[in-house]
Structure formats: structure tokens, C-alpha cells
Design a protein around this motif. Structure first.
Motif, PDB file in Angstrom:
ATOM      1  N   ARG A 127      70.758 -25.925  80.297  1.00 25.53           N
ATOM      2  CA  ARG A 127      70.538 -26.779  79.112  1.00 25.53           C
ATOM      3  C   ARG A 127      71.586 -26.486  78.048  1.00 25.53           C
ATOM      4  O   ARG A 127      72.172 -27.386  77.471  1.00 25.53           O
ATOM      5  CB  ARG A 127      69.147 -26.517  78.517  1.00 25.53           C
ATOM      6  N   LYS A 128      71.836 -25.196  77.833  1.00 23.70           N
ATOM      7  CA  LYS A 128      72.819 -24.796  76.819  1.00 23.70           C
ATOM      8  C   LYS A 128      74.208 -25.300  77.185  1.00 23.70           C
ATOM      9  O   LYS A 128      74.952 -25.778  76.346  1.00 23.70           O
ATOM     10  CB  LYS A 128      72.840 -23.267  76.685  1.00 23.70           C
ATOM     11  N   GLU A 129      74.538 -25.183  78.463  1.00 29.46           N
ATOM     12  CA  GLU A 129      75.848 -25.641  78.928  1.00 29.46           C
ATOM     13  C   GLU A 129      76.027 -27.143  78.764  1.00 29.46           C
ATOM     14  O   GLU A 129      77.053 -27.611  78.292  1.00 29.46           O
ATOM     15  CB  GLU A 129      76.025 -25.282  80.406  1.00 29.46           C
ATOM     16  N   ARG A 130      74.992 -27.876  79.152  1.00 25.45           N
ATOM     17  CA  ARG A 130      75.012 -29.335  79.012  1.00 25.45           C
ATOM     18  C   ARG A 130      75.224 -29.743  77.561  1.00 25.45           C
ATOM     19  O   ARG A 130      75.989 -30.654  77.257  1.00 25.45           O
ATOM     20  CB  ARG A 130      73.668 -29.921  79.441  1.00 25.45           C
ATOM     21  N   ALA A 131      74.491 -29.062  76.685  1.00 25.40           N
ATOM     22  CA  ALA A 131      74.581 -29.409  75.259  1.00 25.40           C
ATOM     23  C   ALA A 131      75.976 -29.089  74.728  1.00 25.40           C
ATOM     24  O   ALA A 131      76.583 -29.888  74.005  1.00 25.40           O
ATOM     25  CB  ALA A 131      73.509 -28.659  74.474  1.00 25.40           C
ATOM     26  N   ALA A 132      76.500 -27.918  75.112  1.00 25.70           N
ATOM     27  CA  ALA A 132      77.830 -27.517  74.641  1.00 25.70           C
ATOM     28  C   ALA A 132      78.893 -28.495  75.150  1.00 25.70           C
ATOM     29  O   ALA A 132      79.809 -28.882  74.418  1.00 25.70           O
ATOM     30  CB  ALA A 132      78.136 -26.097  75.106  1.00 25.70           C
ATOM     31  N   GLU A 133      78.748 -28.909  76.406  1.00 21.41           N
ATOM     32  CA  GLU A 133      79.705 -29.856  76.974  1.00 21.41           C
ATOM     33  C   GLU A 133      79.679 -31.185  76.212  1.00 21.41           C
ATOM     34  O   GLU A 133      80.725 -31.728  75.835  1.00 21.41           O
ATOM     35  CB  GLU A 133      79.358 -30.099  78.455  1.00 21.41           C
ATOM     36  N   ALA A 134      78.479 -31.672  75.948  1.00 20.81           N
ATOM     37  CA  ALA A 134      78.361 -32.967  75.254  1.00 20.81           C
ATOM     38  C   ALA A 134      78.895 -32.872  73.823  1.00 20.81           C
ATOM     39  O   ALA A 134      79.534 -33.799  73.329  1.00 20.81           O
ATOM     40  CB  ALA A 134      76.907 -33.440  75.259  1.00 20.81           C
ATOM     41  N   LEU A 135      78.661 -31.734  73.165  1.00 18.19           N
ATOM     42  CA  LEU A 135      79.182 -31.559  71.807  1.00 18.19           C
ATOM     43  C   LEU A 135      80.711 -31.512  71.827  1.00 18.19           C
ATOM     44  O   LEU A 135      81.370 -32.040  70.933  1.00 18.19           O
ATOM     45  CB  LEU A 135      78.608 -30.293  71.164  1.00 18.19           C
ATOM     46  N   ALA A 136      81.268 -30.902  72.869  1.00 19.35           N
ATOM     47  CA  ALA A 136      82.733 -30.879  72.993  1.00 19.35           C
ATOM     48  C   ALA A 136      83.263 -32.292  73.230  1.00 19.35           C
ATOM     49  O   ALA A 136      84.292 -32.679  72.675  1.00 19.35           O
ATOM     50  CB  ALA A 136      83.147 -29.950  74.136  1.00 19.35           C
ATOM     51  N   TRP A 137      82.559 -33.087  74.035  1.00 25.56           N
ATOM     52  CA  TRP A 137      82.981 -34.465  74.299  1.00 25.56           C
ATOM     53  C   TRP A 137      83.153 -35.252  73.007  1.00 25.56           C
ATOM     54  O   TRP A 137      84.055 -36.055  72.877  1.00 25.56           O
ATOM     55  CB  TRP A 137      81.931 -35.181  75.157  1.00 25.56           C
ATOM     56  N   VAL A 138      82.226 -35.045  72.063  1.00 20.69           N
ATOM     57  CA  VAL A 138      82.290 -35.832  70.820  1.00 20.69           C
ATOM     58  C   VAL A 138      83.085 -35.108  69.731  1.00 20.69           C
ATOM     59  O   VAL A 138      83.052 -35.494  68.568  1.00 20.69           O
ATOM     60  CB  VAL A 138      80.875 -36.205  70.293  1.00 20.69           C
ATOM     61  N   GLY A 139      83.786 -34.043  70.131  1.00 16.13           N
ATOM     62  CA  GLY A 139      84.664 -33.339  69.192  1.00 16.13           C
ATOM     63  C   GLY A 139      83.923 -32.439  68.230  1.00 16.13           C
ATOM     64  O   GLY A 139      84.376 -32.201  67.111  1.00 16.13           O
ATOM     65  N   LEU A 140      82.758 -31.939  68.640  1.00 12.58           N
ATOM     66  CA  LEU A 140      81.984 -31.085  67.741  1.00 12.58           C
ATOM     67  C   LEU A 140      81.734 -29.695  68.315  1.00 12.58           C
ATOM     68  O   LEU A 140      80.728 -29.066  68.002  1.00 12.58           O
ATOM     69  CB  LEU A 140      80.630 -31.745  67.415  1.00 12.58           C
ATOM     70  N   ASP A 141      82.641 -29.213  69.162  1.00 13.69           N
ATOM     71  CA  ASP A 141      82.456 -27.853  69.650  1.00 13.69           C
ATOM     72  C   ASP A 141      82.563 -26.933  68.432  1.00 13.69           C
ATOM     73  O   ASP A 141      83.389 -27.123  67.552  1.00 13.69           O
ATOM     74  CB  ASP A 141      83.451 -27.454  70.743  1.00 13.69           C
TER      75      ASP A 141
END
Ligand SMILES: Nc1ncnc2c1ncn2[C@@H]1O[C@H](COP(=O)(O)OP(=O)(O)OP(=O)(O)O)[C@@H](O)[C@H]1O
Ligand SMILES: [Mg+2]
Length: 254
Positions: free
Chosen positions: A111-125
């Protein structure tokens, strides 16, 4: 995959009744991106709420894989127009993105990985530990988009999702959506008031009339699958298609 059949909606009753949608019908095939455009106030958000199972239409129905939509289908994610009310203020950004994943068959690390990946996709890492209210409006909207993407829905329903972000980010998010659609086999139904965006993003554009709202026409966007913010928008075909949508909208609001 999705069929909207004679959908109509009236808010209120008697003298105070307001017909938001007269009769709207169209379909969305699996894997397609379909954009809905229409004059302001013509009932686009009402249409999306009905399709998402959040509002019971007063006429007609929608079906997903031939099953009538009466509640929010599990395989569907929604990005609302009003992002400020869609994030949970007591959860950090990462917590917000992970929230819907709790119902999926994922362990905590996934879950954490999925969320981090999606946040990186939208430029919010890097923004995961912040609270929504510590972010700008455009950033909050990107969190809402990340949350929907992390869920990997079969059908993504989006209401003006890029309206509050700056022009450069908007272009990046448009390209991201097309890429994620291909990579994860998503289907997208998206409302926008931006004619160019509707053509750039989609495989088909559904043009709504002003009230009493019906579908004026559906335009097939026969541009190459690979699109480029500069070259595609300059192409003769793009200019022709955007002109077609613009003319229809102009005529419908005259
Ligand atoms: N809960 C409600 N009760 C009564 N009327 C409503 C309600 N929600 C929307 N309406 C009305 O229904 C019509 C369609 O609203 P809707 O928000 O669906 O339009 P829209 O096309 O999404 O508008 P916009 O382009 O501004 O986003 C409007 O006239 C609006 O005032
Ligand atoms: Mg709306």
C-alpha cells in the motif's frame, strides 16, 4: 463497458424543480478515454455523479458491464471537481492516498509503495508526510488524482480534474493520464470545459447541449495514439477537430 441510457435528472419537485439533464445517452468502450464537454451549468457534474452511483437519476439508468449502477461500483474511482472537500484533513497526504487501498488485497508495504508511486506520478514525491491543508489548491487536486490512480480502477471518472493546476503541470498530468491508461488498461470518463484538452486527451468527445441537456454529437478523435503537447496541438487534424467541437458548443449556447 459503460452505457448511459436515456439518463435524465430533475432536482427538487413542483415549482422549485430544476431539470439538470433532459436525456443523455452514450457508451464508453473498455480502454477508451471519453471526454464530456458542454456549456457551464448544463449538468456535467450531475451526469458524472449519476454514472458513479452517487446520485439516483430521475430518468434512465447507466450500466457497467450490463449491470445497472445503483451504488458506487468497486472497480470505479472518482476525482471530484471540488477537490477541497474530497481529502480527509486529519490524514497526511500519504494516508489520504492509501486510504481507499485498505479494501484491496494489499499488505501495508505494498500500500505504501503504491501510494508513493502515485504521488511521484503527479510530481508530489516528498509531500507524503504533509497534511492536505499545508498544500496549495493545485497540489491538493494532484493528491486527489494520485489517490484515484493508486487505486488502479477499471473505470476512472473525473470532473474537471486539471482545472486548478498551472498550465505546465496540466500538460504533464494529461500525458500521465494517457500513459497510465495504456499501461494499466484503465478506462476514463472525464469532464472538461477546455475544448483543446478534450481533443488532446480523448478517443472520443461527447458534446452536450445547453439545457434542456442532451447529447449534441459524439466526435471521434482520430489522432495518433502517441501524442505530443506541441506537435499534436499544431497538427492540421487537431486544429480541425477542436474547431468542430468549438462550433458545436458555440451554436448550443447561442
Ligand atoms: N443539489 C442540487 N440541487 C438543485 N439544483 C442543483 C443541484 N446540483 C446542481 N444543480 C443545478 O443543476 C444544474 C446542473 O448542475 P451541474 O453542477 O451538474 O452542472 P455542470 O455542467 O457541472 O456545471 P459547471 O460547468 O459549472 O461545472 C445547474 O443549474 C445547477 O444549479
Ligand atoms: Mg460541474
Amino acid at each position: 463497458m459503460l452505457a448511459v441510457n436515456g439518463l435524465g435528472h430533475r432536482y427538487g419537485t413542483g415549482k422549485n424543480a430544476h431539470v439538470a439533464l433532459e436525456e443523455v445517452s452514450f457508451t464508453v468502450d473498455s480502454g477508451e478515454i471519453v471526454c464530456v464537454v458542454g456549456p457551464s451549468g448544463c449538468g456535467k457534474s450531475t451526469l458524472l455523479r449519476a454514472v458513479s452511483g452517487l446520485l439516483r437519476p430521475t430518468k434512465g439508468a447507466s450500466t457497467l458491464w450490463d449491470k445497472e449502477i445503483t451504488a458506487v461500483p468497486e472497480e470505479l474511482a472518482v476525482v471530484f471537481q471540488d477537490y477541497s472537500r474530497s481529502l480527509l484533513p486529519w490524514l497526511r497526504v500519504a494516508g489520504n492516498v492509501e486510504f481507499p487501498l485498505r479494501n484491496q488485497d494489499l499488505n501495508r508495504v505494498d500500500r505504501k509503495e503504491r501510494a508513493a508511486e502515485a504521488l511521484a506520478w503527479v510530481g508530489l514525491d516528498g509531500a507524503g508526510e504533509k497534511y492536505p491543508w499545508q498544500l496549495s489548491g493545485g497540489m491538493q487536486q494532484r493528491v486527489a488524482i494520485a489517490r484515484a490512480l493508486a487505486y488502479r480502477p477499471t473505470l476512472m471518472v473525473m470532473d474537471e480534474p486539471f482545472a486548478s493546476v498551472d498550465a505546465q503541470t496540466r500538460e504533464d498530468l494529461e500525458d500521465l493520464l494517457r500513459r497510465v491508461r495504456t499501461e494499466h488498461g484503465m478506462t476514463v470518463l472525464l469532464v472538461t470545459h477546455d475544448i483543446d484538452e478534450s481533443v488532446y486527451l480523448s478517443d472520443r468527445v461527447v458534446v452536450l447541449s445547453s439545457a434542456p441537456t442532451t447529447v449534441l454529437t459524439t466526435i471521434k478523435v482520430d489522432l495518433p495514439v502517441e501524442r505530443n503537447q506541441i506537435a499534436t496541438r499544431e497538427s492540421e487534424r487537431f486544429v480541425h477537430l477542436r474547431g468542430e467541437v468549438a462550433r458545436l458548443l458555440r451554436r448550443s449556447s447561442d
